[in-house]
Design a protein around this motif. Structure first.
Motif, PDB file in Angstrom:
ATOM      1  N   MET A  74       0.831  -1.212   0.000  1.00  0.00           N
ATOM      2  CA  MET A  74       0.000   0.000   0.000  1.00  0.00           C
ATOM      3  C   MET A  74       0.863   1.259   0.000  1.00  0.00           C
ATOM      4  O   MET A  74       0.391   2.331  -0.385  1.00  0.00           O
ATOM      5  CB  MET A  74      -0.962   0.001   1.182  1.00  0.00           C
ATOM      6  N   GLU A  75       2.133   1.140   0.425  1.00  0.00           N
ATOM      7  CA  GLU A  75       3.035   2.289   0.418  1.00  0.00           C
ATOM      8  C   GLU A  75       4.196   2.092  -0.557  1.00  0.00           C
ATOM      9  O   GLU A  75       5.106   2.919  -0.614  1.00  0.00           O
ATOM     10  CB  GLU A  75       3.556   2.541   1.830  1.00  0.00           C
ATOM     11  N   ASP A  76       4.157   1.033  -1.322  1.00  0.00           N
ATOM     12  CA  ASP A  76       5.185   0.769  -2.323  1.00  0.00           C
ATOM     13  C   ASP A  76       5.008   1.766  -3.471  1.00  0.00           C
ATOM     14  O   ASP A  76       3.898   1.924  -3.998  1.00  0.00           O
ATOM     15  CB  ASP A  76       5.030  -0.667  -2.834  1.00  0.00           C
ATOM     16  N   VAL A  77       6.090   2.432  -3.878  1.00  0.00           N
ATOM     17  CA  VAL A  77       5.978   3.487  -4.899  1.00  0.00           C
ATOM     18  C   VAL A  77       5.433   2.959  -6.217  1.00  0.00           C
ATOM     19  O   VAL A  77       4.850   3.718  -7.000  1.00  0.00           O
ATOM     20  CB  VAL A  77       7.335   4.191  -5.137  1.00  0.00           C
ATOM     21  N   ARG A  78       5.588   1.663  -6.479  1.00  0.00           N
ATOM     22  CA  ARG A  78       5.072   1.103  -7.734  1.00  0.00           C
ATOM     23  C   ARG A  78       3.552   1.178  -7.799  1.00  0.00           C
ATOM     24  O   ARG A  78       2.961   1.218  -8.884  1.00  0.00           O
ATOM     25  CB  ARG A  78       5.541  -0.341  -7.896  1.00  0.00           C
ATOM     26  N   PHE A  79       2.913   1.199  -6.630  1.00  0.00           N
ATOM     27  CA  PHE A  79       1.458   1.315  -6.548  1.00  0.00           C
ATOM     28  C   PHE A  79       1.037   2.711  -6.097  1.00  0.00           C
ATOM     29  O   PHE A  79       0.050   3.262  -6.588  1.00  0.00           O
ATOM     30  CB  PHE A  79       0.906   0.260  -5.576  1.00  0.00           C
ATOM     31  N   LEU A  80       1.777   3.262  -5.165  1.00  0.00           N
ATOM     32  CA  LEU A  80       1.418   4.561  -4.599  1.00  0.00           C
ATOM     33  C   LEU A  80       1.525   5.687  -5.625  1.00  0.00           C
ATOM     34  O   LEU A  80       0.632   6.529  -5.728  1.00  0.00           O
ATOM     35  CB  LEU A  80       2.299   4.860  -3.387  1.00  0.00           C
ATOM     36  N   THR A  81       2.611   5.711  -6.394  1.00  0.00           N
ATOM     37  CA  THR A  81       2.807   6.813  -7.341  1.00  0.00           C
ATOM     38  C   THR A  81       1.704   6.875  -8.400  1.00  0.00           C
ATOM     39  O   THR A  81       1.116   7.945  -8.613  1.00  0.00           O
ATOM     40  CB  THR A  81       4.197   6.719  -7.990  1.00  0.00           C
ATOM     41  N   PRO A  82       1.367   5.756  -9.084  1.00  0.00           N
ATOM     42  CA  PRO A  82       0.246   5.839 -10.034  1.00  0.00           C
ATOM     43  C   PRO A  82      -1.071   6.230  -9.357  1.00  0.00           C
ATOM     44  O   PRO A  82      -1.875   6.969  -9.940  1.00  0.00           O
ATOM     45  CB  PRO A  82       0.171   4.424 -10.617  1.00  0.00           C
ATOM     46  N   ALA A  83      -1.295   5.747  -8.129  1.00  0.00           N
ATOM     47  CA  ALA A  83      -2.528   6.103  -7.416  1.00  0.00           C
ATOM     48  C   ALA A  83      -2.576   7.604  -7.142  1.00  0.00           C
ATOM     49  O   ALA A  83      -3.643   8.235  -7.234  1.00  0.00           O
ATOM     50  CB  ALA A  83      -2.627   5.323  -6.117  1.00  0.00           C
ATOM     51  N   GLN A  84      -1.427   8.195  -6.814  1.00  0.00           N
ATOM     52  CA  GLN A  84      -1.380   9.644  -6.597  1.00  0.00           C
ATOM     53  C   GLN A  84      -1.644  10.400  -7.896  1.00  0.00           C
ATOM     54  O   GLN A  84      -2.295  11.446  -7.889  1.00  0.00           O
ATOM     55  CB  GLN A  84      -0.023  10.035  -6.019  1.00  0.00           C
ATOM     56  N   GLN A  85      -1.135   9.889  -9.002  1.00  0.00           N
ATOM     57  CA  GLN A  85      -1.395  10.528 -10.291  1.00  0.00           C
ATOM     58  C   GLN A  85      -2.882  10.522 -10.629  1.00  0.00           C
ATOM     59  O   GLN A  85      -3.410  11.473 -11.204  1.00  0.00           O
ATOM     60  CB  GLN A  85      -0.622   9.812 -11.409  1.00  0.00           C
ATOM     61  N   ILE A  86      -3.552   9.429 -10.272  1.00  0.00           N
ATOM     62  CA  ILE A  86      -4.959   9.259 -10.615  1.00  0.00           C
ATOM     63  C   ILE A  86      -5.876   9.957  -9.618  1.00  0.00           C
ATOM     64  O   ILE A  86      -6.845  10.621 -10.008  1.00  0.00           O
ATOM     65  CB  ILE A  86      -5.301   7.755 -10.679  1.00  0.00           C
ATOM     66  N   CYS A  87      -5.568   9.837  -8.324  1.00  0.00           N
ATOM     67  CA  CYS A  87      -6.487  10.287  -7.265  1.00  0.00           C
ATOM     68  C   CYS A  87      -6.072  11.584  -6.588  1.00  0.00           C
ATOM     69  O   CYS A  87      -6.894  12.222  -5.926  1.00  0.00           O
ATOM     70  CB  CYS A  87      -6.614   9.206  -6.186  1.00  0.00           C
TER      71      CYS A  87
END
Length: 200
Positions: A74-87
């Motif tokens: 949930m805090e891994d940049v591979r998932f967090l960064t795209p989620a920040q771009q989207i949300c």
């Protein structure tokens, strides 16, 4: 410096337009080894009273001390960064789970609120195709608003799952699908032990 975890412009536009994007080989073989071990351990712990026999789905959140790698994603940049771009920058991870799916999953979206912004990631620990339980999505369905969503929701229930026009996304272990929670999705066929992980 370029953030290699970020979606490129084309990927972000594809997600915005169609409601999903495929991130090929986002997870490494070592990641998959750990995820497999934690899935087996976590689901065994939760269902020790009811061992898996392929007759019903097993599901559990994977956010405690026995599944640290799952929880860390949930805090891994591979998932967090795209989620920040989207949300947006203040995106919040709400959970990650493991599943042993059995049979079909009917058409649905993960929210009834057309203004809600959230992304869901799904990744399978087995190869899946259109006929063996791959995620199916209806591109653009995340853009439906109140009246359209109601009409669509009612109409889609009267059509056999596999007859609905859609995109079936073949994946191999390591691939990750990110989709808008408003996107209608389903799966058809598959084994009685389709191992999948969902991160919200």
């Amino acid at each position: 410096m370029v953030n290699s975890s970020a979606l490129c412009k084309d990927q972000l536009q594809f997600f915005t337009t169609f409601g999903y994007v495929i991130l090929r080989q986002l997870l490494t073989p070592k990641d998959l080894e750990i995820l497999t071990a934690e899935l087996d351990q976590g689901l065994h712990f939760q269902f020790s009273h009811n061992p898996f026999d392929g007759s019903q789905r097993h599901w559990s959140r994977m956010t405690d001390e026995t599944t640290p790698f799952f929880a860390s994603l949930m805090e891994d940049v591979r998932f967090l960064t795209p989620a920040q771009q989207i949300c947006g920058e203040d995106v919040l991870g709400i959970g990650i789970d493991a599943n042993r799916y059995v049979g079909n999953t009917e058409w649905h979206s993960d929210t009834e609120h057309p203004q809600q912004t959230a992304v869901k990631y799904i990744f399978y620990l087995d190869t899946v195709t259109a006929e063996t339980g791959a995620l199916r999505v209806i591109p653009g369905s995340h853009l439906l608003q109140e009246t359209e969503r109601q009409i669509f929701s009612k109409g889609i229930q009267d059509i056999p799952l596999q007859k609905v026009p859609c995109q079936a996304i073949k994946t191999v272990p390591g691939d990750v699908i990110a989709f808008d929670i408003r996107t209608w999705h389903a799966s058809y066929g598959g084994s009685r032990n389709r191992r999948a992980c969902n991160l919200d």
